[in-house]
Design an enzyme around this catalytic site. Structure first.
Site, PDB file in Angstrom:
ATOM      1  N   GLY A 165       0.779  -1.238   0.000  1.00  9.88           N
ATOM      2  CA  GLY A 165       0.000   0.000   0.000  1.00  9.88           C
ATOM      3  C   GLY A 165       0.807   1.281   0.000  1.00  9.88           C
ATOM      4  N   MET A 176      -3.824  -7.059  -7.751  1.00 13.92           N
ATOM      5  CA  MET A 176      -3.221  -8.142  -8.539  1.00 13.92           C
ATOM      6  C   MET A 176      -4.235  -8.997  -9.302  1.00 13.92           C
ATOM      7  SD  MET A 176      -0.148  -7.461  -8.208  1.00 13.92           S
ATOM      8  CE  MET A 176       0.729  -8.869  -8.870  1.00 13.92           C
ATOM      9  N   HIS A 195       1.687   1.170 -13.387  1.00 11.51           N
ATOM     10  CA  HIS A 195       2.467  -0.006 -13.780  1.00 11.51           C
ATOM     11  C   HIS A 195       3.959   0.345 -13.698  1.00 11.51           C
ATOM     12  CE1 HIS A 195       3.327  -3.782 -15.764  1.00 11.51           C
ATOM     13  NE2 HIS A 195       4.213  -3.127 -16.497  1.00 11.51           N
ATOM     14  N   ASP A 239      -8.317  -0.719 -19.483  1.00 10.16           N
ATOM     15  CA  ASP A 239      -9.255  -1.288 -20.461  1.00 10.16           C
ATOM     16  C   ASP A 239      -9.237  -2.807 -20.318  1.00 10.16           C
ATOM     17  OD1 ASP A 239      -6.951  -2.164 -21.679  1.00 10.16           O
ATOM     18  OD2 ASP A 239      -7.093  -0.822 -23.412  1.00 10.16           O
ATOM     19  N   ASP A 250      -2.499  -4.011 -18.945  1.00  4.91           N
ATOM     20  CA  ASP A 250      -1.649  -2.812 -18.957  1.00  4.91           C
ATOM     21  C   ASP A 250      -1.645  -2.135 -20.336  1.00  4.91           C
ATOM     22  OD1 ASP A 250      -0.923  -3.478 -16.308  1.00  4.91           O
ATOM     23  OD2 ASP A 250       0.597  -4.850 -17.043  1.00  4.91           O
ATOM     24  N   GLU A 266       6.898   6.263  -8.663  1.00  4.79           N
ATOM     25  CA  GLU A 266       5.436   6.031  -8.620  1.00  4.79           C
ATOM     26  C   GLU A 266       4.765   6.958  -7.618  1.00  4.79           C
ATOM     27  OE1 GLU A 266       5.276   1.250  -9.692  1.00  4.79           O
ATOM     28  OE2 GLU A 266       4.844   1.911  -7.664  1.00  4.79           O
TER      29      GLU A 266
HETATM   30  C1  GRF Z   1       3.615  -1.021  -7.515  1.00  4.45           C
HETATM   31  O1  GRF Z   1       4.951  -1.232  -7.833  1.00  4.45           O
HETATM   32  C2  GRF Z   1       2.779  -0.855  -8.745  1.00  4.45           C
HETATM   33  O2  GRF Z   1       3.481  -0.371  -9.825  1.00  4.45           O
HETATM   34  C3  GRF Z   1       2.321  -2.258  -9.030  1.00  4.45           C
HETATM   35  O3  GRF Z   1       2.142  -2.850  -7.771  1.00  4.45           O
HETATM   36  C4  GRF Z   1       2.995  -2.227  -6.822  1.00  4.45           C
HETATM   37  C5  GRF Z   1       2.173  -1.852  -5.631  1.00  4.45           C
HETATM   38  O4  GRF Z   1       2.951  -1.444  -4.551  1.00  4.45           O
HETATM   39  N1  GRF Z   1       1.122  -2.222  -9.846  1.00  4.45           N
HETATM   40  P1  GRF Z   1       2.281  -0.793  -3.273  1.00  4.45           P
HETATM   41  O5  GRF Z   1       1.332  -1.825  -2.680  1.00  4.45           O
HETATM   42  O6  GRF Z   1       1.581   0.443  -3.689  1.00  4.45           O
HETATM   43  O7  GRF Z   1       3.438  -0.521  -2.344  1.00  4.45           O
END
Ligand code: GRF
Length: 290
Positions: free
Chosen positions: A98, A178, A197, A229, A233, A262
């Site tokens: 998270g 996931m 992603h 979509d 990805d 991110e």
């Molecule tokens: C991130 O690296 C994101 O890119 C991928 O899943 C991971 C989630 O990490 N889709 P977190 O749970 O937000 O730490």
């Protein structure tokens, strides 16, 4: 498309929608069934008609004690909803620790994203994201995903969609969720689901994108925020941030560096959507800086 609450005066709503819709097509809706009741009016040539339709939509929604909302539509592609009168609300879905959710929640609390997180849902009872949300007094629930490993089964899909719809959220934010989302889910929130992603898409879609990048030998990778979509990805790209791949990187070190990017990129993209700065034309996401 209609949200309960106190409506802004009609003139104020017109002014806000007119400003947000400059040069675009607007769908004014006066019912919770936007596709049935939606009215498409082009500006600026249809200005008079646009104003009249909008006025009617606002009045009828006000009578029903609802706040009317409007959808920006560009070249027939639904972009985002511009909600009048109350806060833009996010529903966050995650399966992991998270850290992206935390970055988003902090940005909301600091006013960097003009929005609030309405709920956090997870398909994993032990996911850190649920604890992180509870610590922040944000509603957090585990919903059993059902019998499949990579997608939600029918009951689970219904439960996720129901929980999110009940809160009348503006944007569904996938933060390390996931499971691949399918038909009913995508239809319920069409054009309103975003994902992050850990690569520069379209390179390295799918699992462990940082490892794919390292194994391939690229010198530059990064992260991508995109609309969701039906593919993996593959949706229209909202924003990207690059990250160098260094000679001594291990998959873990590289992933950690990408996650740092991110945490900057995702809040920025969500803020732009919440401010109504984003519209979609085919695969191209266009950002209008106000
Ligand atoms: C991130 O690296 C994101 O890119 C991928 O899943 C991971 C989630 O990490 N889709 P977190 O749970 O937000 O730490």
């Amino acid at each position: 498309m209609i949200r309960r609450g106190r409506a802004l005066p009609w003139e104020k709503q017109y002014e806000t929608v007119a400003k947000a819709s400059e040069g675009r097509v607007i769908r004014a809706s006066d019912s919770s069934n936007a596709s049935k009741m939606g009215t498409r009016v082009t500006r600026p040539s249809d200005k008079k008609l646009f104003r009249e339709k909008l006025r009617r939509a606002v009045l009828s929604a006000t009578k029903a004690k609802c706040i009317p909302t409007f959808q920006l539509v560009l070249n027939g592609h639904s972009a985002i909803q511009v909600a009048m009168g109350n806060k833009f609300r996010l529903g966050v879905l995650g399966s992991g620790k998270g850290s992206n959710f935390v970055a988003i929640a902090i940005a909301c609390a600091m006013g960097k994203i003009p929005a609030e997180v309405g709920i956090v849902l997870s398909d994993d009872e032990s996911a850190g994201i649920l604890t992180r949300a509870s610590e922040r007094k944000i509603a957090a629930h585990f919903i059993p995903p059902g019998k499949f490993r990579t997608k939600l089964d029918e009951d689970a899909e219904r439960a996720f969609v129901g929980a999110l719809q009940m809160l009348q959220l503006d944007l569904i934010v996938l933060a390390g969720f996931m499971r691949v989302l399918k038909g009913e889910f995508l239809r319920a929130f069409e054009g309103r689901i975003v994902n992050i992603h850990p690569s520069l898409l379209p390179s390295f879609p799918g699992l462990e994108a940082w490892k794919q990048a390292l194994d391939h030998g690229v010198k530059l990778t990064g992260c991508t925020v995109h609309f969701v979509d039906a593919g993996v990805d593959s949706g229209a790209i909202i924003g990207q941030q690059s990250v160098p791949v260094l000679d001594n990187d291990t998959p873990e070190i590289l992933h950690h560096r990408i996650q740092g990017a991110e945490h900057e990129l995702y809040p920025k993209c969500i803020a732009a959507i919440a401010r109504g700065e984003i519209s979609v034309a085919g695969r191209r996401v266009i950002r209008k800086i106000s």
